[in-house]
Design a protein around this motif. Sequence first.
Motif, PDB file in Angstrom:
ATOM      1  N   TRP A 194       0.785  -1.234   0.000  1.00  0.00           N
ATOM      2  CA  TRP A 194       0.000   0.000   0.000  1.00  0.00           C
ATOM      3  C   TRP A 194       0.820   1.289   0.000  1.00  0.00           C
ATOM      4  O   TRP A 194       0.396   2.301  -0.553  1.00  0.00           O
ATOM      5  CB  TRP A 194      -0.923   0.030   1.222  1.00  0.00           C
ATOM      6  CG  TRP A 194      -2.179  -0.755   1.069  1.00  0.00           C
ATOM      7  CD1 TRP A 194      -2.476  -1.955   1.652  1.00  0.00           C
ATOM      8  CD2 TRP A 194      -3.308  -0.414   0.272  1.00  0.00           C
ATOM      9  NE1 TRP A 194      -3.719  -2.382   1.271  1.00  0.00           N
ATOM     10  CE2 TRP A 194      -4.261  -1.446   0.422  1.00  0.00           C
ATOM     11  CE3 TRP A 194      -3.622   0.670  -0.559  1.00  0.00           C
ATOM     12  CZ2 TRP A 194      -5.499  -1.431  -0.227  1.00  0.00           C
ATOM     13  CZ3 TRP A 194      -4.858   0.687  -1.196  1.00  0.00           C
ATOM     14  CH2 TRP A 194      -5.765  -0.350  -1.032  1.00  0.00           C
ATOM     15  N   VAL A 237      -0.327  -0.870  -6.577  1.00  0.00           N
ATOM     16  CA  VAL A 237      -1.750  -0.637  -6.319  1.00  0.00           C
ATOM     17  C   VAL A 237      -2.448  -0.194  -7.598  1.00  0.00           C
ATOM     18  O   VAL A 237      -3.583  -0.599  -7.878  1.00  0.00           O
ATOM     19  CB  VAL A 237      -1.936   0.425  -5.212  1.00  0.00           C
ATOM     20  CG1 VAL A 237      -3.405   0.808  -5.058  1.00  0.00           C
ATOM     21  CG2 VAL A 237      -1.390  -0.098  -3.889  1.00  0.00           C
ATOM     22  N   THR A 238      -1.764   0.640  -8.372  1.00  0.00           N
ATOM     23  CA  THR A 238      -2.341   1.119  -9.628  1.00  0.00           C
ATOM     24  C   THR A 238      -2.629  -0.039 -10.578  1.00  0.00           C
ATOM     25  O   THR A 238      -3.731  -0.155 -11.134  1.00  0.00           O
ATOM     26  CB  THR A 238      -1.389   2.121 -10.310  1.00  0.00           C
ATOM     27  OG1 THR A 238      -1.201   3.244  -9.457  1.00  0.00           O
ATOM     28  CG2 THR A 238      -1.960   2.590 -11.640  1.00  0.00           C
ATOM     29  N   THR A 290      -2.921  -3.295  -9.937  1.00  0.00           N
ATOM     30  CA  THR A 290      -3.906  -4.236  -9.391  1.00  0.00           C
ATOM     31  C   THR A 290      -5.325  -3.722  -9.569  1.00  0.00           C
ATOM     32  O   THR A 290      -6.226  -4.439 -10.026  1.00  0.00           O
ATOM     33  CB  THR A 290      -3.636  -4.496  -7.904  1.00  0.00           C
ATOM     34  OG1 THR A 290      -2.336  -5.056  -7.750  1.00  0.00           O
ATOM     35  CG2 THR A 290      -4.682  -5.434  -7.320  1.00  0.00           C
ATOM     36  N   ASN A 291      -5.519  -2.467  -9.214  1.00  0.00           N
ATOM     37  CA  ASN A 291      -6.876  -1.923  -9.230  1.00  0.00           C
ATOM     38  C   ASN A 291      -7.323  -1.463 -10.613  1.00  0.00           C
ATOM     39  O   ASN A 291      -8.523  -1.388 -10.874  1.00  0.00           O
ATOM     40  CB  ASN A 291      -6.982  -0.788  -8.208  1.00  0.00           C
ATOM     41  CG  ASN A 291      -6.953  -1.314  -6.795  1.00  0.00           C
ATOM     42  OD1 ASN A 291      -7.896  -1.939  -6.333  1.00  0.00           O
ATOM     43  ND2 ASN A 291      -5.844  -1.084  -6.107  1.00  0.00           N
ATOM     44  N   LYS A 311      -8.731  -4.666 -11.858  1.00  0.00           N
ATOM     45  CA  LYS A 311      -9.920  -5.096 -11.139  1.00  0.00           C
ATOM     46  C   LYS A 311     -11.109  -4.160 -11.343  1.00  0.00           C
ATOM     47  O   LYS A 311     -12.244  -4.599 -11.501  1.00  0.00           O
ATOM     48  CB  LYS A 311      -9.591  -5.195  -9.651  1.00  0.00           C
ATOM     49  CG  LYS A 311     -10.674  -5.859  -8.816  1.00  0.00           C
ATOM     50  CD  LYS A 311     -10.191  -6.082  -7.394  1.00  0.00           C
ATOM     51  CE  LYS A 311     -11.242  -6.811  -6.564  1.00  0.00           C
ATOM     52  NZ  LYS A 311     -10.776  -7.048  -5.171  1.00  0.00           N
ATOM     53  N   PHE A 312     -10.835  -2.829 -11.344  1.00  0.00           N
ATOM     54  CA  PHE A 312     -11.928  -1.852 -11.372  1.00  0.00           C
ATOM     55  C   PHE A 312     -11.923  -0.941 -12.595  1.00  0.00           C
ATOM     56  O   PHE A 312     -12.925  -0.292 -12.889  1.00  0.00           O
ATOM     57  CB  PHE A 312     -11.880  -0.973 -10.119  1.00  0.00           C
ATOM     58  CG  PHE A 312     -11.993  -1.740  -8.835  1.00  0.00           C
ATOM     59  CD1 PHE A 312     -13.195  -2.286  -8.448  1.00  0.00           C
ATOM     60  CD2 PHE A 312     -10.888  -1.906  -8.023  1.00  0.00           C
ATOM     61  CE1 PHE A 312     -13.307  -2.991  -7.251  1.00  0.00           C
ATOM     62  CE2 PHE A 312     -10.974  -2.610  -6.827  1.00  0.00           C
ATOM     63  CZ  PHE A 312     -12.187  -3.155  -6.442  1.00  0.00           C
ATOM     64  N   TYR A 362     -11.621   3.696 -10.677  1.00  0.00           N
ATOM     65  CA  TYR A 362     -11.087   3.546  -9.322  1.00  0.00           C
ATOM     66  C   TYR A 362     -10.255   4.752  -8.923  1.00  0.00           C
ATOM     67  O   TYR A 362     -10.106   5.036  -7.727  1.00  0.00           O
ATOM     68  CB  TYR A 362     -10.238   2.274  -9.243  1.00  0.00           C
ATOM     69  CG  TYR A 362      -9.698   1.981  -7.865  1.00  0.00           C
ATOM     70  CD1 TYR A 362     -10.473   1.331  -6.916  1.00  0.00           C
ATOM     71  CD2 TYR A 362      -8.394   2.348  -7.509  1.00  0.00           C
ATOM     72  CE1 TYR A 362      -9.980   1.051  -5.645  1.00  0.00           C
ATOM     73  CE2 TYR A 362      -7.893   2.076  -6.247  1.00  0.00           C
ATOM     74  CZ  TYR A 362      -8.697   1.424  -5.314  1.00  0.00           C
ATOM     75  OH  TYR A 362      -8.205   1.156  -4.061  1.00  0.00           O
ATOM     76  N   LYS A 409     -13.794   2.889   1.723  1.00  0.00           N
ATOM     77  CA  LYS A 409     -14.141   1.988   0.598  1.00  0.00           C
ATOM     78  C   LYS A 409     -14.798   0.731   1.124  1.00  0.00           C
ATOM     79  O   LYS A 409     -14.269   0.124   2.041  1.00  0.00           O
ATOM     80  CB  LYS A 409     -12.898   1.631  -0.208  1.00  0.00           C
ATOM     81  CG  LYS A 409     -12.317   2.798  -0.961  1.00  0.00           C
ATOM     82  CD  LYS A 409     -13.229   3.238  -2.087  1.00  0.00           C
ATOM     83  CE  LYS A 409     -12.593   4.348  -2.914  1.00  0.00           C
ATOM     84  NZ  LYS A 409     -13.478   4.871  -3.924  1.00  0.00           N
TER      85      LYS A 409
END
Length: 463
Positions: free
Chosen positions: A43, A290-291, A293-294, A297-298, A302, A463
């Motif tokens: 994170w 994080v960028t 991964t998300n 996913k999103f 996001y 979130k």
Amino acid sequence: MKIKLFLAILLTSAAVISCKEKNVDPATETETNQWIYENMKYWYYWNDDMTTKPDYTKDPASFFESLLYKYDATLRPDGDRFSWIQESAEELEASLGGQSKASGMEYKLTYFPTGTQNVIGVVLYVLPDSPAAKAGFKRGDIFNSINDQKLTGSNYSKLLNSQEKLTYTLATLSADGVLTDGTTKREVTPVVLQEDPVFFDTLYNIGANRIGYVVYHQFIPEPYQADNKQYDKKLDAIFTKFKDANVNALIVDLRYNPGGYVSSATNFASLIAKATASDIFYYKEYNTEVTETNMKKFGETYFYDKFASKSQNIGNQLNDVVFLVSSRSASASELLINGLKPYMNVTLVGGKTVGKNVGSVTLTDSKKKVKWGLQPIVSKSLNKDKKSDYSIGFTPDIAASEGNLLYPYGNPKDPLLGEALFKITGNRIVRQKNARTVQEEEDQEIISTISRKAGGSNMFYDK
């Protein structure tokens, strides 16, 4: 793992608790530290700058500190000023939700008279029905003794750093700046309190100007562990009143607002902005991991939040939007200001803000094996124009200092409110006295209890 994202600024290290002197099983500490490292490595905004050879033998607080990319004005001006760890995850989450053990009285400590080591406490505001309110405290009260001991630069921390009953002796300050010892004593015992951040509102009709004024102390959507958006709805109701009154100017008082949940900042911005629900309020920039991964996913959604569609929005009615700010205004307060700037002219009155354009997450162990809670910085915030140029704070358009002689909220004699009304109307509602300059006030101020709220001024994403 439980995750909440938060935008605020840590101004004090009081929340960082070491267990060095406690009898702690080394194996438990190692397990805790491994959990800390795993979460930080994913994170933390500066995760590429973390050590690859952590020392797991440290106590958790020291271990966490050893991982940080610490701010240094010369070597690391882009470094971390705001991440922190807390020994009790439960207490961390409660404090971020506005719940803590307190007297219900927020105050600042300042040297007075100038040039001495004598210290006075100036009450900034008092929560309704709190122990301090029941004892008779109100905004503007002054105290200079605790338990019959005069406050000084060397003893104030010891005298005031207590969760037990304290006896305050009041003093009076004249308009000419003369302090007189008093004999009135008030006893206050802290209790667990839930703060309602939507503190005060009123309307002014001055010539053709219909002005709404609202005091907002923290970005909290609802009471701790509730799920009803109670405080967001209370703010909505105030703006319904402003809309029905056809206000054409707005004053938002954030002088004591250290930050809070981005969801509430988005709600607040959606009440003010000359924008639609398709417009972007702010962007979030994360580390590479994080960028990636998300994004998978999103998708891109996001990484930004849009304004919400609010029937209470008054943006198209407004000719003036003025924010009252100070050195205690931080994080989500600054996010609100920065996010509105591309859509409308905003004026800042008061002192320079803190300068926190980064956000953090609350990390806790959902299995409850690790009792610690983490609040690391994980992102940087930018407005619709991708601007985030307030890392050293916003400089006010109109400098003003409230001084030590405080007026009730809504009283035009208040220097910050008076300047805002003058900016809007072009006329002095009351004659303003010469207050100390902002810099003079900051030079004399020692600390305020505002810096201990919400992790000391953080901005977090829920979130």
